[in-house]
Design a protein around this motif. Structure first.
Motif, PDB file in Angstrom:
ATOM      1  N   ARG A 154       6.605  11.088 -10.765  1.00  0.00           N
ATOM      2  CA  ARG A 154       5.333   9.703 -10.130  1.00  0.00           C
ATOM      3  C   ARG A 154       6.469   8.783  -9.148  1.00  0.00           C
ATOM      4  NH1 ARG A 154       2.873  11.690 -14.774  1.00  0.00           N
ATOM      5  NH2 ARG A 154       3.132   9.836 -16.143  1.00  0.00           N
ATOM      6  N   LEU A 155       7.041   8.240  -9.741  1.00  0.00           N
ATOM      7  CA  LEU A 155       8.140   6.696  -9.557  1.00  0.00           C
ATOM      8  C   LEU A 155       8.579   7.675  -7.970  1.00  0.00           C
ATOM      9  CD1 LEU A 155       8.838   4.006  -9.561  1.00  0.00           C
ATOM     10  CD2 LEU A 155      11.011   4.642 -10.599  1.00  0.00           C
ATOM     11  N   ALA A 156       9.471   8.862  -7.679  1.00  0.00           N
ATOM     12  CA  ALA A 156       9.840   9.003  -6.781  1.00  0.00           C
ATOM     13  C   ALA A 156       8.789   9.376  -5.710  1.00  0.00           C
ATOM     14  CB  ALA A 156      10.589  10.381  -7.201  1.00  0.00           C
ATOM     15  N   TRP A 157       8.068  10.054  -6.249  1.00  0.00           N
ATOM     16  CA  TRP A 157       6.524  10.339  -5.215  1.00  0.00           C
ATOM     17  C   TRP A 157       6.315   9.020  -4.379  1.00  0.00           C
ATOM     18  CZ3 TRP A 157       4.668  14.313  -2.781  1.00  0.00           C
ATOM     19  CH2 TRP A 157       3.372  14.888  -2.493  1.00  0.00           C
ATOM     20  N   ASP A 158       6.132   7.478  -6.101  1.00  0.00           N
ATOM     21  CA  ASP A 158       5.345   6.178  -4.598  1.00  0.00           C
ATOM     22  C   ASP A 158       6.676   6.139  -3.811  1.00  0.00           C
ATOM     23  OD1 ASP A 158       3.684   6.176  -6.590  1.00  0.00           O
ATOM     24  OD2 ASP A 158       4.549   4.991  -7.453  1.00  0.00           O
ATOM     25  N   GLY A 159       7.933   6.619  -4.521  1.00  0.00           N
ATOM     26  CA  GLY A 159       9.373   5.788  -2.777  1.00  0.00           C
ATOM     27  C   GLY A 159       8.786   6.671  -1.949  1.00  0.00           C
ATOM     28  N   LEU A 160       9.157   8.187  -2.091  1.00  0.00           N
ATOM     29  CA  LEU A 160       8.697   8.212  -0.936  1.00  0.00           C
ATOM     30  C   LEU A 160       7.325   9.010   0.039  1.00  0.00           C
ATOM     31  CD1 LEU A 160       9.216  12.367  -2.171  1.00  0.00           C
ATOM     32  CD2 LEU A 160      10.520  10.842  -0.585  1.00  0.00           C
ATOM     33  N   THR A 161       6.136   7.511  -0.636  1.00  0.00           N
ATOM     34  CA  THR A 161       4.524   7.780  -0.035  1.00  0.00           C
ATOM     35  C   THR A 161       5.747   6.535   0.530  1.00  0.00           C
ATOM     36  OG1 THR A 161       4.081   8.401  -1.689  1.00  0.00           O
ATOM     37  CG2 THR A 161       3.272   6.649  -0.037  1.00  0.00           C
ATOM     38  N   ALA A 162       5.677   4.977  -0.345  1.00  0.00           N
ATOM     39  CA  ALA A 162       6.078   3.725   1.059  1.00  0.00           C
ATOM     40  C   ALA A 162       6.998   4.310   2.186  1.00  0.00           C
ATOM     41  CB  ALA A 162       6.943   3.770  -0.274  1.00  0.00           C
ATOM     42  N   LEU A 163       8.129   5.056   2.143  1.00  0.00           N
ATOM     43  CA  LEU A 163       9.316   5.935   3.151  1.00  0.00           C
ATOM     44  C   LEU A 163       8.520   6.120   4.066  1.00  0.00           C
ATOM     45  CD1 LEU A 163      12.771   7.399   1.407  1.00  0.00           C
ATOM     46  CD2 LEU A 163      12.548   5.093   2.408  1.00  0.00           C
ATOM     47  N   GLN A 164       7.895   6.805   3.558  1.00  0.00           N
ATOM     48  CA  GLN A 164       6.705   7.549   4.792  1.00  0.00           C
ATOM     49  C   GLN A 164       5.937   6.079   5.834  1.00  0.00           C
ATOM     50  OE1 GLN A 164       6.302  10.217   6.243  1.00  0.00           O
ATOM     51  NE2 GLN A 164       4.469   9.485   8.095  1.00  0.00           N
ATOM     52  N   GLU A 165       5.132   5.402   4.656  1.00  0.00           N
ATOM     53  CA  GLU A 165       4.965   4.242   5.611  1.00  0.00           C
ATOM     54  C   GLU A 165       5.893   3.308   6.049  1.00  0.00           C
ATOM     55  OE1 GLU A 165       1.067   4.343   2.645  1.00  0.00           O
ATOM     56  OE2 GLU A 165       2.617   2.789   2.740  1.00  0.00           O
ATOM     57  N   TYR A 166       6.769   3.393   5.745  1.00  0.00           N
ATOM     58  CA  TYR A 166       7.823   2.164   6.514  1.00  0.00           C
ATOM     59  C   TYR A 166       7.995   3.121   7.986  1.00  0.00           C
ATOM     60  CZ  TYR A 166      12.753   0.719   7.542  1.00  0.00           C
ATOM     61  OH  TYR A 166      13.697   0.490   8.165  1.00  0.00           O
ATOM     62  N   ALA A 167       7.945   4.300   7.150  1.00  0.00           N
ATOM     63  CA  ALA A 167       9.033   5.049   8.860  1.00  0.00           C
ATOM     64  C   ALA A 167       7.798   4.627   9.844  1.00  0.00           C
ATOM     65  CB  ALA A 167       9.525   6.550   8.526  1.00  0.00           C
ATOM     66  N   GLU A 168       6.727   5.167   9.877  1.00  0.00           N
ATOM     67  CA  GLU A 168       5.630   5.639  10.201  1.00  0.00           C
ATOM     68  C   GLU A 168       5.468   3.727  11.539  1.00  0.00           C
ATOM     69  OE1 GLU A 168       2.646   6.264   8.540  1.00  0.00           O
ATOM     70  OE2 GLU A 168       2.392   8.248   7.729  1.00  0.00           O
ATOM     71  N   ALA A 169       5.826   2.968  10.961  1.00  0.00           N
ATOM     72  CA  ALA A 169       6.056   1.293  11.277  1.00  0.00           C
ATOM     73  C   ALA A 169       7.364   0.996  12.146  1.00  0.00           C
ATOM     74  CB  ALA A 169       6.147   0.263  10.503  1.00  0.00           C
ATOM     75  N   ALA A 170       7.938   1.841  11.359  1.00  0.00           N
ATOM     76  CA  ALA A 170       9.464   1.826  12.368  1.00  0.00           C
ATOM     77  C   ALA A 170       9.653   2.364  13.557  1.00  0.00           C
ATOM     78  CB  ALA A 170      10.876   2.051  11.609  1.00  0.00           C
ATOM     79  N   VAL A 171       8.965   3.272  13.485  1.00  0.00           N
ATOM     80  CA  VAL A 171       9.247   4.681  14.970  1.00  0.00           C
ATOM     81  C   VAL A 171       8.572   3.858  16.168  1.00  0.00           C
ATOM     82  CG1 VAL A 171       9.519   6.502  13.765  1.00  0.00           C
ATOM     83  CG2 VAL A 171       7.259   6.032  14.159  1.00  0.00           C
ATOM     84  N   ARG A 172       7.629   2.646  15.643  1.00  0.00           N
ATOM     85  CA  ARG A 172       7.042   1.829  16.426  1.00  0.00           C
ATOM     86  C   ARG A 172       7.139   1.083  16.740  1.00  0.00           C
ATOM     87  NH1 ARG A 172       2.637   3.526  12.643  1.00  0.00           N
ATOM     88  NH2 ARG A 172       2.253   1.377  12.077  1.00  0.00           N
ATOM     89  N   GLY A 173       8.175   0.096  15.575  1.00  0.00           N
ATOM     90  CA  GLY A 173       9.359  -1.246  16.066  1.00  0.00           C
ATOM     91  C   GLY A 173       8.094  -1.992  15.231  1.00  0.00           C
ATOM     92  N   GLU A 174       7.622  -1.735  14.223  1.00  0.00           N
ATOM     93  CA  GLU A 174       6.643  -3.083  13.880  1.00  0.00           C
ATOM     94  C   GLU A 174       7.165  -3.270  12.474  1.00  0.00           C
ATOM     95  OE1 GLU A 174       3.232  -1.259  14.413  1.00  0.00           O
ATOM     96  OE2 GLU A 174       2.543  -1.719  16.285  1.00  0.00           O
ATOM     97  N   ALA A 175       8.713  -2.419  11.601  1.00  0.00           N
ATOM     98  CA  ALA A 175       8.769  -2.763  10.623  1.00  0.00           C
ATOM     99  C   ALA A 175       9.019  -3.987  10.155  1.00  0.00           C
ATOM    100  CB  ALA A 175      10.039  -1.602  10.065  1.00  0.00           C
ATOM    101  N   GLY A 176       9.734  -5.006  11.036  1.00  0.00           N
ATOM    102  CA  GLY A 176      10.023  -5.434  10.567  1.00  0.00           C
ATOM    103  C   GLY A 176      11.392  -5.901  10.051  1.00  0.00           C
ATOM    104  N   GLY A 177      12.023  -4.857  10.076  1.00  0.00           N
ATOM    105  CA  GLY A 177      13.541  -4.965   9.057  1.00  0.00           C
ATOM    106  C   GLY A 177      13.153  -3.721   8.284  1.00  0.00           C
ATOM    107  N   ASP A 178      14.947  -3.999   7.303  1.00  0.00           N
ATOM    108  CA  ASP A 178      14.769  -2.238   7.122  1.00  0.00           C
ATOM    109  C   ASP A 178      13.748  -2.221   5.933  1.00  0.00           C
ATOM    110  OD1 ASP A 178      16.068  -4.230   5.323  1.00  0.00           O
ATOM    111  OD2 ASP A 178      17.621  -3.541   4.906  1.00  0.00           O
TER     112      ASP A 178
END
Length: 554
Positions: A434-458
């Motif tokens: 479940r913790l790994a799933w939480d991490g993957l969920t956060a990585l997916q949301e970060y990636a969606e923002a990053a490809v739009r240039g809206e992540a604001g960092g790493d």
């Protein structure tokens, strides 16, 4: 990519069609038939593979002609589009333009993604003898000697040059050939068709820097010379960016992305030459129905009937073609939605099956496990923990691996055995999954923002300042990289050189020091990943399993 060629128009089109057909054949698609007389046609070469072809005169008073090919192919989580245009004015050279686009639809939105240099560009460039004003546009960087410095300076100052020119220097006491192969060639992997590249040998470096005292490059650095260089202007020198040797050696792959950033921007923003600007908008009629197709009883029931019958409906030929194109696109979108719904139904069926199997395994484990593993003699009744992350997260790594398709911008490239082995540790395994799933969920949301240039960092900064409405992952469990000790230890570093696609690294391996802590104790499971949102627009997960070797493991 926008270049010129000395080839006649017909020869350039024939060459482009030949290379495009070879590439389609290698990809397992149907080979398109020879171009016919119709001014515009659409060919379906496979499942969701469409090739549009059109040709005709250029717009405006100047006489000239153009030929265009637009290819749409499915991507793992969206669509890729390649458009090749050959245009020749009556009194000008033949222009060749190649545009590559990629759009992701995994999150329900059609978002653009950064794409690598198309293979078609690499095969066409040497065959076209492509040029940019006075410069030859080549695949690989060319070494400049002292006798060729004047020609390079003339090229940099030529007003007809449109593409950036990248000039690399060689550190003192370094062999030129070794430096070119080990550093400059990998650094220029993303430049074919977007820039010309040169390497100054020791003799050329001196003469070049003396002549361009405000635009020098030395010590292993690389400089990008934008169009319209003014050698006598100190202010103009600040306009041409320098990539220092230290930054190149620190991370060669990332440095290659940084070097290609300005040429990519110029390729998109630079106005088209007149011949290409005079190419009309692409309008293609949908494929004609088969002779045995059933004719609708009511002509109005078939949208293509009135669209193709322009005189009866009072439409001009151009209006009819435009409406027909819209109908064809609507049908494609309807087909894509049907395919997406079918995939979603299949995922739901798999999820329900896995959920039933999980309940059966849980009941079996509850009967088999000794009571002392689940509760102490005076233990109070346990209250089920609140679920975190996406709804119905997995309790086992077996289910987690089966559901990785729910993360469209994440790609798992590693070996599943290491992750599945975590299920053998039973009681703790569910929390880890479940913790790994939480991490993957956060990585997916970060990636969606990053490809739009809206992540604001790493990703670490994303966890520290997670936007409202997004899933929160503990910042202390997100680690940017490994220690210097691990990085400098050959064996330990090799363990973290994990698989990636060739578009990310030609060796198909990349160091994944960034990781998530998905468990503690001596086993300390980890999830290692590579953030390539600024390159291929994806995050690659190369390892899920027990802690890799370091100073605290044996």
């Amino acid at each position: 990519m926008t270049v010129t060629t000395t080839l006649p128009h017909a020869d350039a089109v024939s060459l482009a069609d030949e290379q495009l057909a070879d590439w389609l054949k290698q990809e397992g698609c149907e080979e398109p038939p020879p171009a016919g007389n119709p001014q515009a046609e659409r060919l379906r070469l496979g499942d969701r593979v469409l090739l549009d072809r059109d040709h005709g005169p250029l717009r405006g008073p100047d006489t000239g002609r153009y030929d265009r090919r637009r290819l749409r192919t499915p991507a793992p989580h969206g669509t890729q589009q390649l458009t090749l245009t050959v245009a020749t004015a009556a009194d000008g050279p033949t222009w060749v333009r190649l545009e590559a686009e990629s759009h992701s639809t995994g999150s329900g939105l059609r978002t653009p993604c950064r794409v690598p240099v198309p293979e078609l560009a690499r095969t066409l460039l040497p065959l076209l003898d492509a040029t940019d004003g006075p410069a030859a546009v080549q695949l690989a960087p060319r070494v400049i000697t002292a006798a060729e410095v004047d020609g390079l300076i003339d090229e940099l100052c030529d007003p007809e040059r449109r593409l950036p020119t990248v000039v690399a220097s060689v550190p003192v006491n370094h062999p030129v050939d070794l430096w070119v192969e080990a550093v400059v060639r990998p650094l220029c992997q993303q430049l074919p068709g977007l820039a010309t590249a040169y390497v100054l040998d020791p003799g050329a470096r001196t003469g070049f820097n003396v002549a361009l005292e405000y635009h020098t490059v030395y010590g292993g650095a690389v400089r990008t010379y934008l169009p319209e260089v003014d050698p006598a202007s100190r202010q103009d020198g600040a306009r041409h960016p320098v990539l220092a040797r230290g930054r190149i050696e620190q991370d060669l792959r990332r440095a290659a992305g940084l070097l290609a950033r300005e040429p990519r921007r110029i390729a998109v923003d630079l106005p088209l030459p007149p011949a290409l600007a005079a190419v009309p908008v692409l309008r293609v009629l949908p494929p004609q129905p088969r002779p045995d197709a059933t004719t609708p009883a009511d002509p109005a029931a078939d949208p293509t009937t009135d669209l193709t019958a322009a005189p009866a409906a009072g439409l001009t030929a151009r209006e009819a073609a435009a409406r027909a194109e819209l109908v064809a696109l609507a049908r494609e979108e309807q087909q894509d939605r049907a395919e997406q719904q079918a995939r979603a139904d299949e995922l739901e069926r798999v999820r329900r099956t896995l959920s039933r199997e999980r309940r059966v395994r849980a009941r079996a484990r509850g009967r088999a496990l000794p009571a002392r593993l689940c509760a102490g003699p005076a233990a109070a009744p346990r209250v089920p923990a609140a679920r975190t992350g996406r709804a119905d997260g997995p309790d086992t790594f077996s289910e987690l691996m089966a559901r990785l398709g729910e993360f469209p911008l994440l790609t798992f490239t590693g070996d599943q055995k290491a992750a599945l082995a975590l299920d053998e540790l039973q009681c703790a395994g569910a929390g880890w999954a479940r913790l790994a799933w939480d991490g993957l969920t956060a990585l997916q949301e970060y990636a969606e923002a990053a490809v739009r240039g809206e992540a604001g960092g790493d990703f670490k900064q994303w966890c520290e300042h997670t936007p409202d409405g997004c899933h929160r992952f503990p910042p202390r469990k997100a680690v940017r990289g490994e220690s210097r000790t691990v990085f400098s230890h050959t064996k330990w570093k090799r363990e973290r050189m994990l698989p990636v696609p060739e578009c990310v690294d030609a060796s198909r391996r990349a160091f994944m020091g960034a990781h998530l802590r998905i468990g503690g104790g001596r086993t300390a499971p980890r999830l290692h990943y590579l953030d390539d949102c600024s390159g291929s627009g994806r995050i690659y997960v190369g390892y899920i399993g027990l802690h890799l070797t370091n100073t605290r493991t044996n």
